[in-house]
Scaffold this active site. Sequence first.
Site, PDB file in Angstrom:
ATOM      1  CG  HIS A 129      -1.874   1.010   1.410  1.00 45.61           C
ATOM      2  ND1 HIS A 129      -1.584   2.298   1.795  1.00 45.61           N
ATOM      3  CD2 HIS A 129      -3.211   0.967   1.220  1.00 45.61           C
ATOM      4  CE1 HIS A 129      -2.712   2.999   1.823  1.00 45.61           C
ATOM      5  NE2 HIS A 129      -3.709   2.209   1.477  1.00 45.61           N
ATOM      6  CD  GLN A 209      -6.593  -4.461   4.542  1.00 44.09           C
ATOM      7  OE1 GLN A 209      -7.521  -5.134   4.975  1.00 44.09           O
ATOM      8  NE2 GLN A 209      -6.776  -3.246   4.055  1.00 44.09           N
TER       9      GLN A 209
HETATM   10  N1  PMP Z   1      -1.683  -0.447   4.669  1.00 43.36           N
HETATM   11  C1  PMP Z   1      -2.635  -1.203   4.124  1.00 43.36           C
HETATM   12  C2  PMP Z   1      -2.288  -2.598   3.659  1.00 43.36           C
HETATM   13  C3  PMP Z   1      -3.920  -0.705   3.978  1.00 43.36           C
HETATM   14  O1  PMP Z   1      -4.878  -1.465   3.441  1.00 43.36           O
HETATM   15  C4  PMP Z   1      -4.201   0.616   4.422  1.00 43.36           C
HETATM   16  C5  PMP Z   1      -5.586   1.210   4.277  1.00 43.36           C
HETATM   17  N2  PMP Z   1      -6.195   0.962   3.046  1.00 43.36           N
HETATM   18  C6  PMP Z   1      -3.167   1.352   5.014  1.00 43.36           C
HETATM   19  C7  PMP Z   1      -1.921   0.795   5.111  1.00 43.36           C
HETATM   20  C8  PMP Z   1      -3.382   2.738   5.506  1.00 43.36           C
HETATM   21  O2  PMP Z   1      -4.328   2.777   6.527  1.00 43.36           O
HETATM   22  P1  PMP Z   1      -4.953   4.177   6.980  1.00 43.36           P
HETATM   23  O3  PMP Z   1      -5.566   4.777   5.747  1.00 43.36           O
HETATM   24  O4  PMP Z   1      -5.971   3.790   7.992  1.00 43.36           O
HETATM   25  O5  PMP Z   1      -3.845   4.977   7.518  1.00 43.36           O
END
Ligand code: PMP
Length: 415
Positions: A129, A209
């Site tokens: 991500h 996740q």
């Molecule tokens: N890492 C992963 C694998 C995610 O799925 C997400 C959220 N989609 C994040 C990091 C970031 O999380 P947040 O937007 O709650 O900071």
Amino acid sequence: MSTKQEIGFSVEAIRRDFPILSETMRGKPLVYLDSAATSLKPQAVIDAEVEYLTKISANIHRGVYELSERATLMYDRARETIKAFLGVREDGEVVFTKSATEASNIISRSWGLKFVGADDEIVVSELEHHANIIPWQEVAKSTGATLRFVPLSADGSFDLEAVESVLSNRTRAVAITGMSNVTGFCPPIKEIVAAAHAAGAVVIVDGAQLVSHAPVDVAALDVDFLTFSGHKMCGPTGIGVLYGKRDLLNAMDPFLYGGDMIVRVKKDRATYKEAPDKFESGTPNISGAIGLGAAIDYLSSIGMDAIHEHEESLLRYARERLLDVSEVELIGAGDSGMAAGGIVSFTFGDIHSHDIGAILDSEGVAVRTGMHCAHPFMRFLGVNGTTRASFYLYNTRSDVDQLVRALDRVRETFA
Ligand code: PMP
């Protein structure tokens, strides 16, 4: 629909804990298949936040009066709950942040900029991500370090050998996901941590996740840092967690400077408390932390093993049903034999995922479409976005059936 016997808990009873599931969407029952973006919230979490807001409301760590002391107690209790949930052994290792993204930035800036040098290498993977890749790009830019990418198999998975192939005595950090938000693929974290440690590297696991969907024991995994968000695990938005080994956290510089993180302040300098206070400057998200504590109590009362098992069973069912739809191509669901969480991504002919998402929405089915904050991974897969259905403890086989039925509408619309 799954029954209690099949999965170890009653989904029907769980569904009654989530008030939003009795709402309709576009006149149809809500089929929520976007928990990987954010989960629904059970009444217990809503109640915990409301209780703080209506009956306490005071700030923590400041007042000597009853209400403030109660607020401090509730906030500290939430930290203890997280500590037990993750198998954290030491005090001072659980830091509240606003999100997984903020936690990741704290590590990259406060640890990375201080301890990574120009000759060092940082290992990441293309399936990360953006929250676990851009912060490390920035560290590489600022320090002159090199980013190394774990080679991926065609389905986007990777194994220990793939990680070992990019480890060297120059590796300073390995930043990888615990579970892909695009495919649900779960790398073998424990083995990767052992290999990275043998190479002298620090391991950062993006648990955004993983932590919400499977049991995680940081001591058993021996990870150095772990990040996650409350809102993906039945908790509120605006609250996240940075787990870090105590020595590492205490060797880092603070991320934000201000009140509540200091020992003493003079006109020209200040000294700082140890973690976690050192990283929690200013008034924190008190109701969010309390809500996250309640979410973890709720999930623990059901059991993370049971939740994981339920999602795996839904995933198997969803793959089976989707494979019967001729236009559907599953993404990253190859026969790698690797562990996977309850996420299924797919394309449907050459129809853009946003069009699919809009038609599914008209059928009351909520899914995520697009690039999933994973541009490098989309490029690797050679797709311009996917449709992603993600499952949680409140989803049923009938939700999957609804998804498949709604895909018929996509076919009809584009016929
Ligand atoms: N890492 C992963 C694998 C995610 O799925 C997400 C959220 N989609 C994040 C990091 C970031 O999380 P947040 O937007 O709650 O900071």
